[in-house]
Design an enzyme around this catalytic site. Structure first.
Site, PDB file in Angstrom:
ATOM      1  N   ASP A 153      11.334  36.122 -56.777  1.00 54.93           N
ATOM      2  CA  ASP A 153      10.225  35.536 -56.209  1.00 54.93           C
ATOM      3  C   ASP A 153      10.573  36.124 -54.715  1.00 54.93           C
ATOM      4  OD1 ASP A 153       9.491  34.798 -58.656  1.00 54.93           O
ATOM      5  OD2 ASP A 153       9.072  32.758 -57.750  1.00 54.93           O
ATOM      6  N   LYS A 156       1.404  32.880 -59.671  1.00 52.46           N
ATOM      7  CA  LYS A 156       2.108  31.813 -59.665  1.00 52.46           C
ATOM      8  C   LYS A 156       1.785  30.723 -58.722  1.00 52.46           C
ATOM      9  CE  LYS A 156       6.910  30.115 -59.574  1.00 52.46           C
ATOM     10  NZ  LYS A 156       8.400  30.572 -59.509  1.00 52.46           N
ATOM     11  N   LYS A 185       2.373  34.887 -55.647  1.00 55.28           N
ATOM     12  CA  LYS A 185       2.816  33.638 -55.571  1.00 55.28           C
ATOM     13  C   LYS A 185       2.186  32.898 -54.557  1.00 55.28           C
ATOM     14  CE  LYS A 185       6.951  30.606 -55.862  1.00 55.28           C
ATOM     15  NZ  LYS A 185       8.589  30.551 -55.951  1.00 55.28           N
TER      16      LYS A 185
END
Length: 221
Positions: free
Chosen positions: A90, A182, A153
């Site tokens: 991430d 996400k 995300k």
């Protein structure tokens, strides 16, 4: 829809994270059948040992939490994380360069995506929606799409706010179905998690996965 647990990445990125938290994350993920766990890079190698072949994705963060590290720094951080056993990265987008209108943002994402894919891993890019206008969210999503990232995300959890329903809807309208979303940041209850999933989120990053799943099993009065 898939089982709620399979959407959840149980997360702990607190500054005071210790080895005891590694054990807790892994045990919770195994017990509740979460998709995976997300933890600081320092603890990836230990978490890989604790997972020990169980079906739990190991996720860590790159360039966290502000994203304006040099690309070379992010690349080296990613290489170490992958070598230590991370399955998913991430990475925080370089919001500073993005705001300045620099094309380097896409180049950096593409470099990290290529590295991840060479190692059979996934790259998620954290665009930090709290700092972006709706137009900038759309633009950031398109940059992510063109760079070949696997997921976009919403948040680090360290900004003024995290995932918002309207942002998830906007991201889903913008991104192709091949790019996942996400939702993360401030997701603490079952109702919120379900609304985000219904709006288009493919993953839920939360430190409250256990209580969310337990809440889901409580029968309505």
């Amino acid at each position: 829809m898939k089982n709620l647990s399979s959407y959840i990445e149980q997360t702990n990125l607190k500054p005071i994270f210790t080895d005891a938290d590694v054990y807790q994350l892994v045990e919770d993920a195994a017990k509740y059948k979460f998709h995976g766990i997300c933890l600081p890079p320092f603890w990836v190698k230990k978490a890989k040992r604790e997972i020990s072949g169980r079906d739990i994705a190991l996720v860590t963060v790159i360039g966290f939490p502000l994203g304006y590290n040099m690309t070379e720094t992010k690349m080296e951080e990613a290489k170490i994380a992958l070598n230590d056993g991370a399955d998913e990265l991430d990475m925080v987008m370089n919001i500073s360069a993005f705001k300045a209108g620099m094309p380097w943002v896409k180049i950096e994402m593409a470099k990290l995506a290529n590295l991840a894919h060479q190692n059979d891993a996934l790259l998620k890019v954290i665009i930090e929606t709290a700092y972006l206008s709706d137009d900038e969210i759309v633009k950031a999503c398109l940059v992510c799409r063109d760079a070949g990232v696997d997921f976009v995300k919403t948040s680090t959890g360290f900004a003024a706010h995290g995932a918002k329903l309207e942002h998830i809807k906007l991201m889903r309208e913008t991104l192709p179905i091949t790019v996942g979303i996400k939702a993360s940041g401030g997701i603490k209850d079952y109702k919120t998690a379900m609304k985000l999933i219904e709006a288009g989120a493919d993953r839920i990053g939360t430190s409250s996965g256990v209580s969310i799943v337990n809440e889901a099993t409580i029968p309505n009065p």
